[in-house]
Design an enzyme around this catalytic site. Structure first.
Site, PDB file in Angstrom:
ATOM      1  NE  ARG A 106      -3.769   0.887   2.122  1.00  0.00           N
ATOM      2  CZ  ARG A 106      -4.812   1.317   2.504  1.00  0.00           C
ATOM      3  NH1 ARG A 106      -4.987   2.054   3.519  1.00  0.00           N
ATOM      4  NH2 ARG A 106      -5.903   0.382   1.976  1.00  0.00           N
ATOM      5  CG  HIS A 133      -8.426   0.513  -2.393  1.00  0.00           C
ATOM      6  ND1 HIS A 133      -7.431  -0.658  -2.244  1.00  0.00           N
ATOM      7  CD2 HIS A 133      -9.025   0.840  -1.317  1.00  0.00           C
ATOM      8  CE1 HIS A 133      -7.756  -0.751  -0.656  1.00  0.00           C
ATOM      9  NE2 HIS A 133      -8.780   0.044  -0.369  1.00  0.00           N
ATOM     10  CD  GLN A 136     -13.099  -1.122  -0.169  1.00  0.00           C
ATOM     11  OE1 GLN A 136     -12.129  -0.968   0.762  1.00  0.00           O
ATOM     12  NE2 GLN A 136     -14.218  -1.344   0.256  1.00  0.00           N
ATOM     13  CG  ASP A 228     -13.162   7.166  -0.925  1.00  0.00           C
ATOM     14  OD1 ASP A 228     -13.056   7.177   0.117  1.00  0.00           O
ATOM     15  OD2 ASP A 228     -12.294   7.191  -1.667  1.00  0.00           O
ATOM     16  CB  CYS A 269     -13.889   2.324   0.429  1.00  0.00           C
ATOM     17  SG  CYS A 269     -13.609   3.953   0.440  1.00  0.00           S
ATOM     18  NE  ARG A 297     -11.159  -4.249   1.419  1.00  0.00           N
ATOM     19  CZ  ARG A 297      -9.982  -3.477   1.767  1.00  0.00           C
ATOM     20  NH1 ARG A 297     -10.170  -2.202   2.446  1.00  0.00           N
ATOM     21  NH2 ARG A 297      -8.855  -3.876   0.948  1.00  0.00           N
TER      22      ARG A 297
HETATM   23  N1  NVA Z   1      -9.716   7.384  -1.365  1.00  0.00           N
HETATM   24  C1  NVA Z   1      -9.246   7.017  -0.474  1.00  0.00           C
HETATM   25  C2  NVA Z   1      -9.548   5.388   0.023  1.00  0.00           C
HETATM   26  C3  NVA Z   1      -9.301   4.998   1.228  1.00  0.00           C
HETATM   27  C4  NVA Z   1      -9.638   3.579   1.398  1.00  0.00           C
HETATM   28  C5  NVA Z   1      -7.617   7.246   0.153  1.00  0.00           C
HETATM   29  O1  NVA Z   1      -7.052   7.011  -0.926  1.00  0.00           O
HETATM   30  O2  NVA Z   1      -7.488   7.688   0.975  1.00  0.00           O
HETATM   31  N1   CP Z   2     -11.071   0.705   2.981  1.00  0.00           N
HETATM   32  C1   CP Z   2      -9.809   0.611   3.288  1.00  0.00           C
HETATM   33  O1   CP Z   2      -8.923   0.420   2.400  1.00  0.00           O
HETATM   34  O2   CP Z   2      -9.642   0.787   4.498  1.00  0.00           O
HETATM   35  P1   CP Z   2      -8.180   0.901   5.281  1.00  0.00           P
HETATM   36  O3   CP Z   2      -7.535   2.368   4.690  1.00  0.00           O
HETATM   37  O4   CP Z   2      -8.473   1.198   6.733  1.00  0.00           O
HETATM   38  O5   CP Z   2      -7.229  -0.291   4.823  1.00  0.00           O
END
Ligand code: NVA
Ligand code: CP
Length: 311
Positions: A106, A133, A136, A228, A269, A297
């Protein structure tokens, strides 16, 4: 279906049949876990979990999913390793590939996760980048299947920051799976035209329609309304500007009523900023669905690891 040895970097790399297979496997693993049955498919396997950005769901899903199947997860934060700073991504990838059987990443750049896959020689799973992502989406689609018994022909509308990782990957996944998909966002936050064109190509094959709109009427007939955060990780300095342009796109009861359906659900999400992209009222009305989605998830990420690495 044989996905052994494959990386999971974006749903662009997977067919409708392969995605369906992962969703079915996740449903099977979920049913087993509910009966107290876990597996040994990852016994003897070590997996590295690299996190440049924070995470609750993704980290815990990889950890629990791996341990449930008898594997060993090792968490490596940005502060723990030199990735891309005092050591090139290519070199870190070659080292980790000699010690680990699979790698989750990540972070910021899609290029990093692609390099990890190219140089490590083991399956690499994308746990979120600025662009995509994909794990997800599997959880979102499993949740939609649980709610509606099917995916094909559903109408999904994503409201908010229409050019972030969630908007991109929902568009890719929907186009692959035959879900009619619309991004509802102000024009300045529309997705890249190149990606839209690519997704329209997938949609032609699956029989779905992809739309982009800045008109709130776009939620009409939606089976699911998805949102989101307005500021993704790394964009916190844009808060004031985003609130100003996205305020009209908040998911509230008035917007939900515009679907014209009393069967529509709300998805997120998570993490959510209540009072911004969604009201507390809508969030709490659909809390059961949203937390099913969060639980899913784990089952879907477990399915990805089992399918690509499991015995
Ligand atoms: N768009 C958000 C998704 C988090 C799961 C981010 O990248 O922070
Ligand atoms: N939805 C999601 O990816 O959550 P986290 O950022 O907590 O992993």
């Amino acid at each position: 279906m044989n996905l052994k040895g494959r990386s999971f970097l974006t749903l662009k790399d997977f067919t409708e049949e392969e995605i369906s297979y992962l969703l079915d496997l996740a449903a099977e693993l979920k049913a087993k876990k509910k009966q107290g049955i876990t597996g040994e498919s990852l016994k003897g396997k070590n997996i590295a979990l690299i996190f440049e950005k924070p995470s609750t769901r993704t980290r815990c899903a990889f950890t629990v999913g791996c341990v449930d199947e008898g594997g060993h997860p090792e968490y490596l934060s940005k502060a723990d390793i030199q990735l891309g700073h005092k050591e090139s991504v290519e070199d870190t990838a070659r080292v980790l590939g000699r010690m680990f059987d699979g790698i989750e990443f990540r972070g910021f750049s899609q290029d990093t996760v692609e390099k990890l896959a190219k140089y490590s020689g083991v399956p690499v799973w994308n746990g979120l980048t600025d662009l995509d992502h994909p794990t997800q989406i599997l959880a979102d689609f499993l949740t939609l299947k649980e709610q509606f018994g099917k995916l094909k022909g559903l109408k999904l509308v994503y409201v908010g920051d229409g050019r972030n990782n969630m908007a991109n990957s929902l568009m890719i996944g929907s186009a692959k799976m035959g879900i009619h998909f619309t991004i509802l966002a102000p024009k300045s936050l529309w997705p890249e035209e190149k990606l839209v064109a690519e997704c329209k190509g997938y949609a032609e094959e699956s029989g779905s329609q992809i739309g982009i709109s800045d008109d709130l009427d776009a939620v009409k007939d939606a089976d699911a309304v998805y949102t989101d955060v307005w500021c993704s990780m790394g964009e916190e300095d844009k808060a004031a500007e985003r609130i100003a342009i996205l305020k009209p796109y908040q998911v509230n009861e008035a917007l939900m009523a515009r679907t014209g359906k009393d069967t529509s659900v709300f998805l997120h999400c998570l993490p959510a900023v209540k009072g911004k992209e969604v009201t507390e009222e809508v969030f709490e009305r659909f809390a059961d669905v949203v937390f099913d989605e969060a639980e899913n998830r784990m089952h879907t990420i477990k399915a990805v690891m089992v399918a690509t690495l499991g015995k």
